[in-house]
Design an enzyme around this catalytic site. Structure first.
Site, short mmCIF file in Angstrom:
data_model
loop_
_atom_site.label_atom_id
_atom_site.label_comp_id
_atom_site.label_asym_id
_atom_site.label_seq_id
_atom_site.Cartn_x
_atom_site.Cartn_y
_atom_site.Cartn_z
N TYR A 219 111.02 5.51 63.34
CA TYR A 219 111.35 6.63 62.62
C TYR A 219 110.48 7.92 62.91
O TYR A 219 110.00 7.95 64.11
CB TYR A 219 111.43 6.23 61.35
CG TYR A 219 112.21 7.20 60.39
CD1 TYR A 219 113.53 7.36 60.67
CD2 TYR A 219 111.76 8.06 59.21
CE1 TYR A 219 114.46 8.28 59.81
CE2 TYR A 219 112.48 9.04 58.94
CZ TYR A 219 113.77 9.01 58.96
OH TYR A 219 114.67 9.99 58.20
N ARG A 271 120.11 19.43 61.82
CA ARG A 271 118.72 19.87 61.63
C ARG A 271 117.83 18.72 61.38
O ARG A 271 117.26 18.10 60.56
CB ARG A 271 118.48 20.62 59.94
CG ARG A 271 117.27 21.47 60.01
CD ARG A 271 116.77 20.91 58.94
NE ARG A 271 116.30 19.51 58.71
CZ ARG A 271 115.74 18.88 57.83
NH1 ARG A 271 115.59 19.37 56.58
NH2 ARG A 271 115.45 17.30 57.79
N LYS A 289 116.61 5.46 60.33
CA LYS A 289 116.51 5.54 58.63
C LYS A 289 117.00 3.92 58.23
O LYS A 289 116.43 3.55 57.33
CB LYS A 289 117.52 6.55 58.12
CG LYS A 289 117.11 6.91 56.75
CD LYS A 289 116.05 7.72 56.51
CE LYS A 289 115.79 8.11 55.22
NZ LYS A 289 115.15 9.50 55.22
N GLU A 360 121.78 12.74 55.32
CA GLU A 360 120.35 12.95 56.21
C GLU A 360 120.47 14.09 57.07
O GLU A 360 121.45 14.44 57.82
CB GLU A 360 120.09 11.52 57.00
CG GLU A 360 119.02 11.70 57.91
CD GLU A 360 117.94 11.27 57.04
OE1 GLU A 360 117.75 10.76 55.84
OE2 GLU A 360 116.64 11.34 57.85
N ASP A 361 119.51 14.97 56.97
CA ASP A 361 119.06 16.00 57.94
C ASP A 361 120.49 16.85 58.15
O ASP A 361 120.85 17.27 59.28
CB ASP A 361 118.88 15.62 59.33
CG ASP A 361 117.43 15.01 59.30
OD1 ASP A 361 116.70 15.20 58.32
OD2 ASP A 361 117.02 14.47 60.16
N ASP A 383 118.24 12.80 50.89
CA ASP A 383 116.77 12.16 51.15
C ASP A 383 116.23 13.33 51.54
O ASP A 383 114.83 13.25 50.80
CB ASP A 383 116.79 11.12 52.19
CG ASP A 383 115.34 10.46 52.10
OD1 ASP A 383 114.82 10.21 50.99
OD2 ASP A 383 114.69 10.39 53.03
N ASP A 384 116.47 14.20 52.37
CA ASP A 384 115.48 15.36 52.43
C ASP A 384 115.40 16.33 51.38
O ASP A 384 114.21 16.77 51.21
CB ASP A 384 116.23 16.30 53.61
CG ASP A 384 116.61 15.73 54.72
OD1 ASP A 384 115.82 15.01 55.23
OD2 ASP A 384 117.96 15.77 55.29
N ASN A 537 107.66 18.18 59.22
CA ASN A 537 107.70 17.30 60.26
C ASN A 537 108.43 17.93 61.61
O ASN A 537 109.07 18.92 61.32
CB ASN A 537 108.82 15.91 59.99
CG ASN A 537 108.24 15.08 58.98
OD1 ASN A 537 107.14 15.00 58.74
ND2 ASN A 537 109.25 14.60 57.80
P1 NAI Z 1 114.56 24.83 56.51
O1 NAI Z 1 114.53 25.35 57.90
O2 NAI Z 1 115.84 24.80 55.89
O3 NAI Z 1 113.44 25.86 55.60
C1 NAI Z 1 112.53 26.09 56.32
C2 NAI Z 1 111.97 27.06 55.05
O4 NAI Z 1 110.70 27.81 55.52
C3 NAI Z 1 112.72 28.59 55.06
O5 NAI Z 1 113.06 28.95 53.64
C4 NAI Z 1 112.04 29.42 55.85
O6 NAI Z 1 112.23 30.75 55.33
C5 NAI Z 1 110.62 29.16 55.70
N1 NAI Z 1 109.60 29.54 56.26
C6 NAI Z 1 109.53 29.76 57.68
N2 NAI Z 1 108.38 30.35 58.02
C7 NAI Z 1 107.58 30.61 56.86
C8 NAI Z 1 106.60 31.04 56.67
N3 NAI Z 1 105.54 31.71 57.77
N4 NAI Z 1 105.84 31.11 55.37
C9 NAI Z 1 106.46 30.48 54.31
N5 NAI Z 1 107.92 29.97 54.57
C10 NAI Z 1 108.33 30.06 55.72
O7 NAI Z 1 113.96 23.46 56.49
P2 NAI Z 1 113.94 22.17 55.42
O8 NAI Z 1 115.38 21.47 55.60
O9 NAI Z 1 113.67 22.58 54.00
O10 NAI Z 1 112.77 21.34 55.87
C11 NAI Z 1 111.40 21.96 56.01
C12 NAI Z 1 110.58 20.90 56.59
O11 NAI Z 1 110.37 19.98 55.79
C13 NAI Z 1 111.00 20.33 57.87
O12 NAI Z 1 109.84 20.50 58.82
C14 NAI Z 1 111.29 18.86 57.48
O13 NAI Z 1 110.95 17.96 58.60
C15 NAI Z 1 110.24 18.74 56.55
N6 NAI Z 1 110.61 17.67 55.53
C16 NAI Z 1 109.73 16.85 55.17
C17 NAI Z 1 110.25 15.78 54.63
C18 NAI Z 1 108.88 14.74 54.53
O14 NAI Z 1 109.17 13.49 53.81
N7 NAI Z 1 107.85 15.18 54.06
C19 NAI Z 1 111.53 15.51 54.14
C20 NAI Z 1 112.28 16.35 54.51
C21 NAI Z 1 111.98 17.59 55.18
#
Ligand code: NAI
Length: 705
Positions: A219, A271, A289, A360-361, A383-384, A537
């Site tokens: 994964y 995504r 997953k 998912e994603d 899940d996200d 991630n």
């Molecule tokens: P998204 O692309 O929808 O959101 C990203 C956000 O970050 C947006 O609001 C954007 O404006 C903001 N952003 C961009 N540059 C920034 C900066 N310089 N300062 C502050 N904010 C900024 O992405 P999503 O779906 O919300 O996922 C975000 C991350 O979270 C991904 O990398 C994903 O892999 C990770 N994630 C982690 C999980 C975990 O288990 N740890 C599970 C799900 C997602």
């Protein structure tokens, strides 16, 4: 020959109501030997259906040719009759609880035996090499002598017998060699996929035994790399693709999938793990997953369905790639897109009414809307958004323990800065906000004050013009955060950290290095034990590394990341900072298992909170002392079972649980002993199971041949 066989055989026909007639009978009639048929449902048990001896007869004899002298008439044997007789042995009587009707017990025993413990080869499965090429039934060198005879594989596999333990050890050695020779992770991923294509049982066995090391291989982060090149890696079809061209046909298409489905993981590939739009390559993420649902939760691999909705892609390099296996068209948007989603959801529910659907994603702009559209009518979750939120909440509860908090109400003292207002970030703050209200006892308005949210334009305040519906979840937080001279709209992260005096810094921004040394140092200056969670991630997107956090805070940070990192030392004190991983794996398998076993019709917010509490409650004193905020991932089966127990209880509280489960809860003790046992028994155990023909085949006597 026929006459000799006739003399050797007891002349009788089997009772018509015997469900299945075993192809192999135990060579000893003792109950101890027949109990070896039944894989212990306890995950902790090392019980196997095989002895592991080089003696290939493996304690079983071929029937009828090698009917042992002490064999009883199988129709009178315990393992035939115990499904149709009252509980007799002490073990059975203990297992048979008073609250259960005898009829239920008998039905359960019968189901247990036929479904869980014996592989029934139907007429569709042929013998010989077809068995060897069927990853579900194949045991490779693990076919014992009897099976080799009767399944027609004698001579088609190497002569020596190896038990599943031995086979798993061999494959594991290969993985270790690859690790030690620094083979690329993707090579390890391919090695495991090849195993899965040959022998699923062994694959899941290996995964279950080494889940801590292998989860990042099958994964995130490795699966991200696999998804980038999925068309090239494609070897064998798995799961189902539904495309925009399938609208109007999805119901009938679901019948192309044989068998029952308990859980569906679906993505539109828009995504994938922060890697952007990967179109039909998203199938890799659904498959990976579900492997974790099987290994970590104990779902039966035959009852999981990975799905990719191919609604096109806007990824130019994929569209230009002549090997890309998805639709060569741009992504659907608007009504057309939602029509595909809606038909898919209806088709799944129509075909498998009790199946859980996990999103998912999906990209943020659709993820929230899809969840909102279906969460109240379908058994589904994202899940996200929700799983990540629950695992972060579990991490915060764990961090409170490390901080020495007396109970969960201490969450009210935490000030959170969240970088990222996407689906992950807003899912997290929404759940934390509820926890600050419920566990911390603050009002809704008071609780908003504990949160500062930033996106790519800096701090979000009441002066921000939000985009709807994409940013609907941000609105209440924005309204409550009044822009000030000190902290105006768009304020920088460093300013926000300094002026808010925040205690917890969370990142879901996908921006690598966003938590700069200055920011981390500031966190360390204003907190004895700052909470630092870079959750993005894959690793290349993480807001900071464990080393950077340890360096800036001299090892005092309570650290948790989305992707795995190594523990790191503070440069001055030499203090070891634990690099926790806020892995969604802690939540989703147990949540899914609990939802499935309870018979719930929807997944409520409270079920997610219950999952988070269950995880934090599993921390031991020793772990807390060492700065662990999550229990050990290698305990994932037991963690999932504990999470499932809480989810089932929550479902019962909401009136969503089926009667049989409610009866268990009502008769249980305060440790949920019976419920836990019920969950453990339901978990799939990857081991080679004895093989039988269906009864039509077995009812034949010698004269029929
Ligand atoms: P998204 O692309 O929808 O959101 C990203 C956000 O970050 C947006 O609001 C954007 O404006 C903001 N952003 C961009 N540059 C920034 C900066 N310089 N300062 C502050 N904010 C900024 O992405 P999503 O779906 O919300 O996922 C975000 C991350 O979270 C991904 O990398 C994903 O892999 C990770 N994630 C982690 C999980 C975990 O288990 N740890 C599970 C799900 C997602």
């Amino acid at each position: 020959m026929r006459a000799a066989l006739r003399r050797a055989l007891p002349r009788r026909r089997h009772k018509r109501d015997d469900l299945f007639y075993p192809l192999f009978v135990p060579s000893s009639s003792s109950s101890a030997s027949s109990s070896r048929w039944y894989s212990s449902s306890s995950d902790d048990s090392k019980t196997s259906t095989t002895t592991g001896d080089d003696d290939a007869t493996d304690g079983f004899s071929i029937f009828p040719q090698e009917l042992p002298s002490n064999a009883r008439d199988p129709s009178k044997d315990d393992f035939i009759n115990d499904a149709t007789s009252p509980p007799r042995t002490r073990e059975q009587q203990m297992e048979y609880s008073k609250h259960e009707s005898l009829r239920d017990w008998l039905a359960r025993q019968s189901r247990k035996r036929s479904v869980d413990e014996i592989v029934v080869l139907t007429g569709n499965i042929h013998r010989g090499s077809e068995i060897l090429h069927n990853a579900v039934y194949n045991k490779g060198t693990g076919f014992n002598h009897s099976e080799r005879e009767r399944l027609g594989v004698r001579g088609l596999v190497p002569p020596r017998y190896f038990s599943i333990e031995q086979q798993a050890e061999k494959i594991w050695q290969q993985q270790v060699t690859m690790r030690e020779s620094n083979a690329p992770k993707i090579a390890r991923w391919r090695h495991l996929q090849a195993l899965k294509d040959r022998n699923e049982t062994l694959f899941y066995r290996l995964l279950r035994e080494h889940v801590e090391e292998l989860a990042p291989v099958i994964y995130t982060p490795t699966v991200g790399e696999a998804c980038l090149n999925y068309s090239r890696f494609f070897r064998r079809a798995r799961g189902m693709f539904f495309t925009k061209d399938d609208v109007g046909h999805m119901h009938s298409m679901t019948y192309n999938w044989r068998g029952d489905v308990k859980i569906v993981v679906v993505t539109d590939g828009s995504r994938v793990l922060g890697l952007g739009d990967l179109g039909a390559h998203g199938m890799g993420i659904s498959i990976g997953k579900l492997d974790l649902y099987v290994a970590g939760g104990g779902f039966d691999p035959q009852e999981v369905l990975p799905v990719c909705l191919d609604v096109g892609t806007n990824n130019k390099s994929l569209l230009d790639d002549k090997w890309y296996f998805g639709l060569n068209s741009e992504r659907l948007e608007g009504g057309d897109y939602y029509r595909v989603i809606d038909e898919f959801m209806r088709a799944i529910r129509h075909r498998w009414p009790n199946a859980l659907i996990q999103f998912e994603d999906f990209q943020t702009k659709h993820a929230l809307e899809i969840l909102t559209n279906y969460r109240n009518d379908y058994l589904c979750f994202n899940d996200d958004i929700q799983g990540t939120a629950a695992v972060v909440l579990a991490g915060v509860y764990g961090a409170l323990k490390v901080l020495g908090g007396k109970d969960r109400s201490e969450i009210r003292k935490q000030k959170f800065v969240m970088c990222g207002a996407g689906s992950a970030g807003m899912g997290i703050v929404s759940m934390l906000h509820k926890a600050v209200m419920k566990s911390g006892g603050l009002s809704e308005e008071e609780a908003y004050d504990n949160f500062y949210i930033l996106d790519n334009n800096g701090l979000i305040t009441n002066e921000r013009e939000l985009e709807f519906p994409r940013e609907a979840a941000v609105e209440p937080f924005a309204k409550a955060r009044k822009a000030t001279k000190e902290l105006p709209d768009g304020a920088s992260l460093l300013d926000v950290v300094k002026k808010s005096k925040c205690t917890a810094l969370l990142g879901a921004s996908t921006v690598n290095g966003l938590f700069t040394e200055d920011v981390l140092r500031q966190m360390g200056e204003q907190n004895e034990r700052p909470i630092i969670f870079p959750l993005s991630n894959p690793t290349s997107n993480a807001e900071c590394t464990s080393e950077e956090a340890a360096k800036a805070t001299d090892g005092r940070a309570i650290f948790s990341s989305g992707s795995p990192f190594e523990d790191a030392k503070g440069p001055v004190s030499g203090r070891l900072m634990r690099a926790n991983q806020g892995n969604n794996l802690y939540v989703f398998p147990g949540l899914g298992l609990g939802a499935m076993l309870s018979g719930a019709k929807t997944i409520s917010e409270e079920m997610l909170v219950a999952s988070a509490k269950a995880i934090a409650d599993m921390l031991t004193e020793d772990q807390i002392r060492r700065g662990c905020i999550f229990p050990l991932i290698k305990e994932i089966r037991n963690i999932s079972a504990r999470v499932a127990v809480r989810v089932i209880k929550q479902a019962a509280e909401e009136g969503q649980a089926k009667k049989s489960v409610v009866r268990i809860i009502e008769s249980d003790d305060e440790h949920d002993t019976k419920l836990y046992k019920y969950v453990k028994r339901a978990q799939y155990v990857p081991e080679y199971r004895p093989t039988v023909f269906p009864v039509e085949e077995s009812r034949k006597t010698v004269d029929d041949y």
